[in-house]
Design an enzyme around this catalytic site. Structure first.
Site, PDB file in Angstrom:
ATOM      1  CG  HIS A  59      20.881  14.340 -25.837  1.00 55.09           C
ATOM      2  ND1 HIS A  59      20.040  15.241 -25.838  1.00 55.09           N
ATOM      3  CD2 HIS A  59      22.114  14.530 -25.964  1.00 55.09           C
ATOM      4  CE1 HIS A  59      21.057  16.238 -26.488  1.00 55.09           C
ATOM      5  NE2 HIS A  59      22.205  15.504 -26.566  1.00 55.09           N
ATOM      6  CE  LYS A  90      22.640  17.424 -35.622  1.00 53.80           C
ATOM      7  NZ  LYS A  90      23.808  16.668 -35.062  1.00 53.80           N
ATOM      8  CB  SER A 132      17.180  21.772 -28.814  1.00 53.24           C
ATOM      9  OG  SER A 132      17.162  20.311 -28.466  1.00 53.24           O
ATOM     10  CG  HIS A 133      23.165  22.395 -25.886  1.00 54.09           C
ATOM     11  ND1 HIS A 133      24.332  22.628 -25.558  1.00 54.09           N
ATOM     12  CD2 HIS A 133      23.357  20.981 -26.379  1.00 54.09           C
ATOM     13  CE1 HIS A 133      25.101  21.656 -25.238  1.00 54.09           C
ATOM     14  NE2 HIS A 133      24.599  20.627 -25.945  1.00 54.09           N
ATOM     15  CG  ASN A 134      16.056  23.187 -25.353  1.00 58.24           C
ATOM     16  OD1 ASN A 134      16.346  24.050 -26.313  1.00 58.24           O
ATOM     17  ND2 ASN A 134      15.065  22.212 -25.790  1.00 58.24           N
ATOM     18  CG  HIS A 135      17.436  19.986 -19.964  1.00 58.41           C
ATOM     19  ND1 HIS A 135      16.168  20.438 -20.402  1.00 58.41           N
ATOM     20  CD2 HIS A 135      16.760  18.787 -19.229  1.00 58.41           C
ATOM     21  CE1 HIS A 135      15.055  19.608 -20.008  1.00 58.41           C
ATOM     22  NE2 HIS A 135      15.471  18.589 -19.392  1.00 58.41           N
ATOM     23  NE  ARG A 141      32.528  18.302 -31.428  1.00 62.15           N
ATOM     24  CZ  ARG A 141      32.042  19.061 -30.365  1.00 62.15           C
ATOM     25  NH1 ARG A 141      32.447  20.416 -30.192  1.00 62.15           N
ATOM     26  NH2 ARG A 141      31.208  18.628 -29.703  1.00 62.15           N
ATOM     27  CG  ASP A 142      27.090  17.239 -35.087  1.00 62.77           C
ATOM     28  OD1 ASP A 142      27.797  16.580 -34.678  1.00 62.77           O
ATOM     29  OD2 ASP A 142      26.226  17.576 -34.376  1.00 62.77           O
ATOM     30  CB  SER A 199      35.904  17.028 -22.519  1.00 60.59           C
ATOM     31  OG  SER A 199      35.848  16.823 -21.261  1.00 60.59           O
ATOM     32  CD  GLN A 200      31.359  20.518 -26.201  1.00 60.45           C
ATOM     33  OE1 GLN A 200      30.710  20.989 -26.969  1.00 60.45           O
ATOM     34  NE2 GLN A 200      30.890  19.210 -25.593  1.00 60.45           N
TER      35      GLN A 200
END
EC number: 6.3.5.3
Length: 419
Positions: free
Chosen positions: A47, A89, A92-95, A114-115, A311-312
């Site tokens: 990742h 940007k 993917s956020h698959n898992h 955020r990016d 943490s976001q």
């Protein structure tokens, strides 16, 4: 607190192969601490390091007269004329979305927004491309509902319109949905912000929301193959807060008007570890972090947990020292955390201190530049045989079959949930 003993099982649990661990021993000349093992695991997984795809990514075209910023930063930047640039940007956020559909998809959206504003742009549009298994598969309905609600909940609350996308269903995705999110923003082409740190002794500042235990090890999880233990990975999925991110957007854009920022980096995959290492490595500097200063929302967090938490709604910044009071006032006005958690140093070191103890002391450049790279074996897909003659079918019957199939049917039930 006693740290776990480094064993073969612990190394494997961190997604590191024996030869990769041997490379770590050669780099640092000793056995790593538990925190150092976690840091290497975070930086050397698929990742963060792209160790299996770098070979192929390098073959893609990434330069051109309109390209202001290609790969290597938080987002790409293209000149669109009139002194403006589009910053975009895709991720993917698959898992995470398979394990926890709502939060997995929501934080995928939050991360790319955020990016985009980390580069100095105001996000103006989002899109998503979603692939699910067959409608009759036992997991599909649960995944579709959670993913669509997660994208809508985050994007709607943050306040960016979702302007397009696609949804398809196929047996290939029965056990692993694909959740691809896209965001674009606008910025002045001469006011783009980058992540490379510069200057020795400059304060490293933590911005945004507090650090918790959610998402610890998330990047490693996202790099692993699924197995029967996947449900146990639920705690590695981040939890998003779009209202906090909206405040973070406004605070960052306001800060960027003050000539305070030397460099700024989103805390995404691998959190504090990846953001600090990337800032230092791009600037040819070391970083010292004192974790006691990190704003925390949970008690008794360890250095390992703080370094690997995802943490976001957090940022890391290198700040002009004379601008500290002005910058702090902006973030306090938006009710966000602002904490000096370290400094840039001249040595090639990633030095982590917690409770007056050194928890990690690693050559910073090796965490990024010395990640393994692989040329995985592959076989060429054979050419498809000639298409057999199509059966005769009435045009109306063909049209009904098309618009009645899940992949081509009306998708209002998805996009009507999005602003």
């Amino acid at each position: 607190m006693n740290e776990p003993q480094i064993t073969e099982e612990l190394i494997a649990a961190h997604g590191l192969k024996p030869d990769e661990y041997q490379r770590i021993l050669e780099i640092i000349g000793r056995e790593p601490s538990f925190t150092e093992l976690g840091i290497f695991s975070a930086m050397w997984n698929e990742h963060c390091s792209y160790k299996s795809s770098k070979k192929w990514l390098r073959t893609l075209p990434t330069t051109g007269p309109q390209v202001i910023c290609g790969p290597g930063e938080n987002a790409g930047v293209v000149d669109i004329g009139d002194g403006q640039a589009v910053v975009f940007k895709m991720e993917s956020h698959n898992h995470p979305s398979y394990i926890e559909p709502h939060q997995g998809a929501a934080t995928g959206v939050g991360g790319i927004l955020r990016d985009v504003f980390t580069m100095g742009a105001r996000p103006i549009a989002a899109m998503d491309a979603l692939s699910f298994g067959r409608p009759e598969h036992p997991k599909t309905a649960h995944l579709v509902k959670g993913v669509v609600e997660g994208i809508g909940a985050y994007g709607n609350a943050f306040g960016v319109p979702n302007v397009g996308g696609e949804v398809r269903f196929h047996r290939s995705y029965d056990g692993n949905c694909l959740v691809n999110a896209f965001a674009a923003g606008l910025a002045d082409s001469d006011k783009i912000f980058y992540s490379a740190a510069s200057g020795v002794g400059m304060p490293v500042v933590y911005l945004g929301a507090k650090t918790g235990r959610d998402g610890v090890g998330g990047a490693t999880m996202a790099s692993a193959e699924f197995d029967d233990t996947i449900e146990e990975k639920r705690p590695t999925v981040q939890v998003g807060d779009p209202f906090t991110e909206k405040c973070l957007l406004e605070a960052c854009l306001e800060l960027m008007q003050t000539d305070s920022v030397i460099s700024i980096q989103d805390m995404g995959a691998a959190g504090l570890t990846c953001s600090a290492v990337e800032m230092g490595d791009k600037g040819g500097l070391g970083i010292k972090l004192v974790l006691d200063a990190v704003p925390q929302r949970e008690t008794a967090m360890t250095a390992y947990e703080m370094m690997l938490s995802e943490s976001q709604e957090r940022m890391l910044m290198v700040l002009k020292p004379e601008k500290e009071a002005e910058a702090r006032a902006i973030f306090e006005k938006w009710d966000l955390d602002f904490a000096i958690v370290g400094e840039t140093i001249a040595e090639d070191r990633f030095l982590i201190v917690h409770g007056n103890e050194v928890k990690a002391d690693l050559p910073l450049s090796k965490l990024s530049s010395s990640a393994p790279e692989y040329d995985r074996p592959w076989v060429e897909t054979p050419a498809a045989p000639e298409m057999p003659a199509l059966p005769a079918i009435a045009p109306i019957a063909a049209l009904k079959a098309l618009i009645g199939s899940p992949s081509y049917a009306h998708k209002g039930w998805v996009w009507e949930q999005y602003d």
